[in-house]
Design a protein around this motif. Structure first.
Motif, PDB file in Angstrom:
ATOM      1  N   GLU A 187       0.828  -1.202   0.000  1.00  0.00           N
ATOM      2  CA  GLU A 187       0.000   0.000   0.000  1.00  0.00           C
ATOM      3  C   GLU A 187       0.868   1.260   0.000  1.00  0.00           C
ATOM      4  N   ARG A 188       1.875   1.294   0.861  1.00  0.00           N
ATOM      5  CA  ARG A 188       2.721   2.479   0.959  1.00  0.00           C
ATOM      6  C   ARG A 188       3.513   2.726  -0.320  1.00  0.00           C
ATOM      7  N   SER A 189       3.843   1.644  -1.023  1.00  0.00           N
ATOM      8  CA  SER A 189       4.593   1.789  -2.275  1.00  0.00           C
ATOM      9  C   SER A 189       3.712   2.280  -3.412  1.00  0.00           C
ATOM     10  N   GLY A 190       2.397   2.256  -3.201  1.00  0.00           N
ATOM     11  CA  GLY A 190       1.469   2.652  -4.248  1.00  0.00           C
ATOM     12  C   GLY A 190       1.056   1.523  -5.155  1.00  0.00           C
ATOM     13  N   TYR A 191       1.580   0.317  -4.912  1.00  0.00           N
ATOM     14  CA  TYR A 191       1.243  -0.800  -5.795  1.00  0.00           C
ATOM     15  C   TYR A 191      -0.170  -1.308  -5.526  1.00  0.00           C
ATOM     16  N   LEU A 192      -0.548  -1.378  -4.259  1.00  0.00           N
ATOM     17  CA  LEU A 192      -1.844  -1.936  -3.879  1.00  0.00           C
ATOM     18  C   LEU A 192      -2.746  -0.786  -3.445  1.00  0.00           C
ATOM     19  N   ARG A 193      -3.872  -0.626  -4.128  1.00  0.00           N
ATOM     20  CA  ARG A 193      -4.776   0.478  -3.820  1.00  0.00           C
ATOM     21  C   ARG A 193      -6.183   0.121  -4.279  1.00  0.00           C
ATOM     22  N   GLY A 194      -7.129   1.004  -4.036  1.00  0.00           N
ATOM     23  CA  GLY A 194      -8.488   0.825  -4.527  1.00  0.00           C
ATOM     24  C   GLY A 194      -9.156  -0.434  -3.995  1.00  0.00           C
ATOM     25  N   GLN A 195      -9.966  -1.072  -4.846  1.00  0.00           N
ATOM     26  CA  GLN A 195     -10.753  -2.229  -4.418  1.00  0.00           C
ATOM     27  C   GLN A 195      -9.898  -3.425  -4.003  1.00  0.00           C
ATOM     28  N   PRO A 196      -8.803  -3.743  -4.723  1.00  0.00           N
ATOM     29  CA  PRO A 196      -7.975  -4.867  -4.256  1.00  0.00           C
ATOM     30  C   PRO A 196      -7.469  -4.682  -2.820  1.00  0.00           C
ATOM     31  N   LEU A 197      -7.068  -3.468  -2.470  1.00  0.00           N
ATOM     32  CA  LEU A 197      -6.645  -3.189  -1.101  1.00  0.00           C
ATOM     33  C   LEU A 197      -7.829  -3.277  -0.149  1.00  0.00           C
ATOM     34  N   ALA A 198      -8.949  -2.701  -0.529  1.00  0.00           N
ATOM     35  CA  ALA A 198     -10.132  -2.717   0.329  1.00  0.00           C
ATOM     36  C   ALA A 198     -10.595  -4.145   0.609  1.00  0.00           C
ATOM     37  N   ASP A 199     -10.509  -5.021  -0.390  1.00  0.00           N
ATOM     38  CA  ASP A 199     -10.916  -6.414  -0.197  1.00  0.00           C
ATOM     39  C   ASP A 199     -10.046  -7.106   0.853  1.00  0.00           C
ATOM     40  N   LEU A 200      -8.740  -6.867   0.780  1.00  0.00           N
ATOM     41  CA  LEU A 200      -7.840  -7.474   1.767  1.00  0.00           C
ATOM     42  C   LEU A 200      -8.080  -6.885   3.153  1.00  0.00           C
ATOM     43  N   GLN A 201      -8.234  -5.580   3.224  1.00  0.00           N
ATOM     44  CA  GLN A 201      -8.493  -4.948   4.512  1.00  0.00           C
ATOM     45  C   GLN A 201      -9.797  -5.444   5.118  1.00  0.00           C
ATOM     46  N   SER A 202     -10.773  -5.726   4.276  1.00  0.00           N
ATOM     47  CA  SER A 202     -12.054  -6.234   4.769  1.00  0.00           C
ATOM     48  C   SER A 202     -11.882  -7.553   5.505  1.00  0.00           C
ATOM     49  N   TRP A 203     -11.069  -8.453   4.927  1.00  0.00           N
ATOM     50  CA  TRP A 203     -10.836  -9.734   5.600  1.00  0.00           C
ATOM     51  C   TRP A 203     -10.169  -9.515   6.958  1.00  0.00           C
ATOM     52  N   PHE A 204      -9.140  -8.709   6.997  1.00  0.00           N
ATOM     53  CA  PHE A 204      -8.423  -8.493   8.252  1.00  0.00           C
ATOM     54  C   PHE A 204      -9.279  -7.724   9.261  1.00  0.00           C
ATOM     55  N   ARG A 205     -10.164  -6.853   8.776  1.00  0.00           N
ATOM     56  CA  ARG A 205     -11.067  -6.158   9.691  1.00  0.00           C
ATOM     57  C   ARG A 205     -12.043  -7.136  10.334  1.00  0.00           C
ATOM     58  N   GLN A 206     -12.558  -8.061   9.542  1.00  0.00           N
ATOM     59  CA  GLN A 206     -13.470  -9.076  10.081  1.00  0.00           C
ATOM     60  C   GLN A 206     -12.745  -9.973  11.081  1.00  0.00           C
ATOM     61  N   TYR A 207     -11.530 -10.353  10.730  1.00  0.00           N
ATOM     62  CA  TYR A 207     -10.781 -11.214  11.654  1.00  0.00           C
ATOM     63  C   TYR A 207     -10.435 -10.472  12.939  1.00  0.00           C
ATOM     64  N   LEU A 208     -10.082  -9.207  12.829  1.00  0.00           N
ATOM     65  CA  LEU A 208      -9.787  -8.394  14.005  1.00  0.00           C
ATOM     66  C   LEU A 208     -11.005  -8.309  14.915  1.00  0.00           C
ATOM     67  N   THR A 209     -12.178  -8.115  14.344  1.00  0.00           N
ATOM     68  CA  THR A 209     -13.405  -8.084  15.143  1.00  0.00           C
ATOM     69  C   THR A 209     -13.614  -9.407  15.856  1.00  0.00           C
ATOM     70  N   TRP A 210     -13.400 -10.502  15.135  1.00  0.00           N
ATOM     71  CA  TRP A 210     -13.565 -11.819  15.757  1.00  0.00           C
ATOM     72  C   TRP A 210     -12.566 -12.011  16.891  1.00  0.00           C
ATOM     73  N   LEU A 211     -11.311 -11.627  16.678  1.00  0.00           N
ATOM     74  CA  LEU A 211     -10.280 -11.779  17.707  1.00  0.00           C
ATOM     75  C   LEU A 211     -10.619 -11.029  18.990  1.00  0.00           C
ATOM     76  N   THR A 212     -11.277  -9.906  18.858  1.00  0.00           N
ATOM     77  CA  THR A 212     -11.490  -9.030  20.012  1.00  0.00           C
ATOM     78  C   THR A 212     -12.889  -9.128  20.606  1.00  0.00           C
ATOM     79  N   THR A 213     -13.754  -9.964  20.025  1.00  0.00           N
ATOM     80  CA  THR A 213     -15.111 -10.096  20.563  1.00  0.00           C
ATOM     81  C   THR A 213     -15.533 -11.535  20.839  1.00  0.00           C
TER      82      THR A 213
END
Length: 393
Positions: A187-213
């Motif tokens: 992401e910081r390099s500018g290679y990963l952005r837009g929907q491909p980045l959002a899709d990956l972040q979505s998975w980790f956001r869901q997993y983070l919620t599961w880990l903490t709840t």
């Protein structure tokens, strides 16, 4: 053009002066780190370009209570009961049962080695082939409907005849920490952005919620040994990836108020690891996890490297305690580990990052001497941070 050229000369001169100053202080510059890592990383990346993505869906788990997209593993130290061979398994701490199901864990570790290696190679070369192939693996694991892993660990470290999954199974995804860091670098390099980045972040956001709840996540948080530190490191890094600053703040407080006072002794040792049948290996593992928490969570105004509890417990003391036994394992005052004692230490990330944080050249020099690529599965299991180029800017 002349002004631009003059500006470039000044930038190069300043960079050279900063590098020289770092060298004079006994520090390792990023350029030197790149020089050290380049042959290893590029050799591995060349091999990894030929490795196709393989996710958990390729390995059906007959004893799993979940489905094809659910991660499943079985507790390492659980064995058939000699008195009741068909009954529930019994525990033999520190002794790994080679017959237990580990195919999903192995597949995840494989990906956790391939993706960071490819991204480190991209950092070194700016060759998009490496980044593209890393994203192929990431997409297969976290996005593609046919091959993705569900963002939970409900069926990890099951025990035959006892439970279908346990909170301590969350340690199996400690290897995703460096994968998440690789995503951040892309992401910081500018290679990963837009929907491909959002899709990956979505998975980790869901997993983070599961880990903490989820109750399994809360159980792991309260485990009280390296499992709690592993949980915290995952929460901290995944929160950083998805921009959850509240969780980052919570993990800084957890480090200061819980992990240090409850798991570190005043002399810098980790008593709950010393009480295990693998005290040396587990002490190294916990030290690495603690150090990486400081890497992930420290800010200019809140430096976890230098933080100490009111009675003086902190990372400086932990490094001072363990360093002599990394430098010379024969000085280890506790019983040797029941298994794999001869395979430790390896290139422990705590040495490098603590050396940089504390300006301790001896830590960095020792890090350079150690094996960066262990081949024994048990060691790889407790060696989740392998690509320092991804962590040092």
């Amino acid at each position: 053009m002349r002004m631009a050229a003059r500006s470039n000369i000044l930038c190069v001169s300043v960079a050279a002066l900063l590098a020289a100053a770092a060298s004079a202080r006994g520090q390792l510059t990023r350029a030197e780190l790149a020089r050290i890592e380049r042959p290893r990383v590029l050799a591995d990346a060349a091999r990894d370009l030929g490795e196709a993505p393989v996710t958990i869906t390729a390995f059906p788990a007959a004893r799993s209570a979940g489905g094809v997209h659910d991660f499943y593993s079985e507790g390492d130290y659980w064995w058939p009961d000699p008195k009741n061979p068909e009954g529930p398994y019994i525990r033999r701490d520190g002794e790994t049962n080679p017959e237990n199901f580990v195919a999903h864990r192995d597949a995840l570790r494989r990906m956790s080695q391939i993706v960071p290696t490819l991204v480190a190679a991209y950092e070194l070369t700016n060759d998009a082939r490496y980044a593209r192939h890393a994203v192929d693996h990431l997409r297969a694991w976290f996005v593609s409907e046919s091959t993705r892993m569900h963002p939970n660990l409900r069926y990890a470290q099951a025990i035959k005849g006892q439970v279908t999954g346990r909170g301590i199974g969350i340690i199996d995804t400690i290897h995703l920490v460096e994968v998440a860091q690789a995503v951040l670098v892309l992401e910081r390099s500018g290679y990963l952005r837009g929907q491909p980045l959002a899709d990956l972040q979505s998975w980790f956001r869901q997993y983070l919620t599961w880990l903490t709840t989820d109750r399994f996540g809360l159980d792991e948080r309260s485990n009280g040994n390296n499992h709690s530190v592993s949980w915290a490191l995952q929460v901290a890094e995944f929160a950083r990836l998805v921009g959850d600053t509240a969780q980052e703040v919570a993990m800084r407080a957890f480090f200061k108020d819980t992990l240090l006072p409850q798991q570190m002794a005043p002399d810098g040792s980790f008593p709950r690891e010393l009480a295990r049948t693998k005290p040396y290996g587990y002490s190294l593992f916990e030290l690495d996890l603690m150090a990486m928490l400081a890497v992930v969570l420290s800010t200019p105004n809140d430096n976890l490297w230098t933080y100490t509890t009111p009675d003086g417990r902190g990372l400086r003391g932990a490094m001072a305690y363990m360093y002599p036994y990394i430098a010379d394992k024969h000085r280890w005052p506790k019983p040797p580990d029941v298994m794999y004692f001869d395979q430790w230490p390896v290139r422990q990330p705590a040495l490098l990052f603590a050396g940089l944080a504390f300006h301790e050249q001896r830590y960095i020099d020792l890090w350079k001497q150690l094996d960066p690529e262990p081949m024994v599965d048990e060691v790889i299991r407790n060696y989740p941070i392998r690509q320092p180029l991804l962590w040092i800017r």
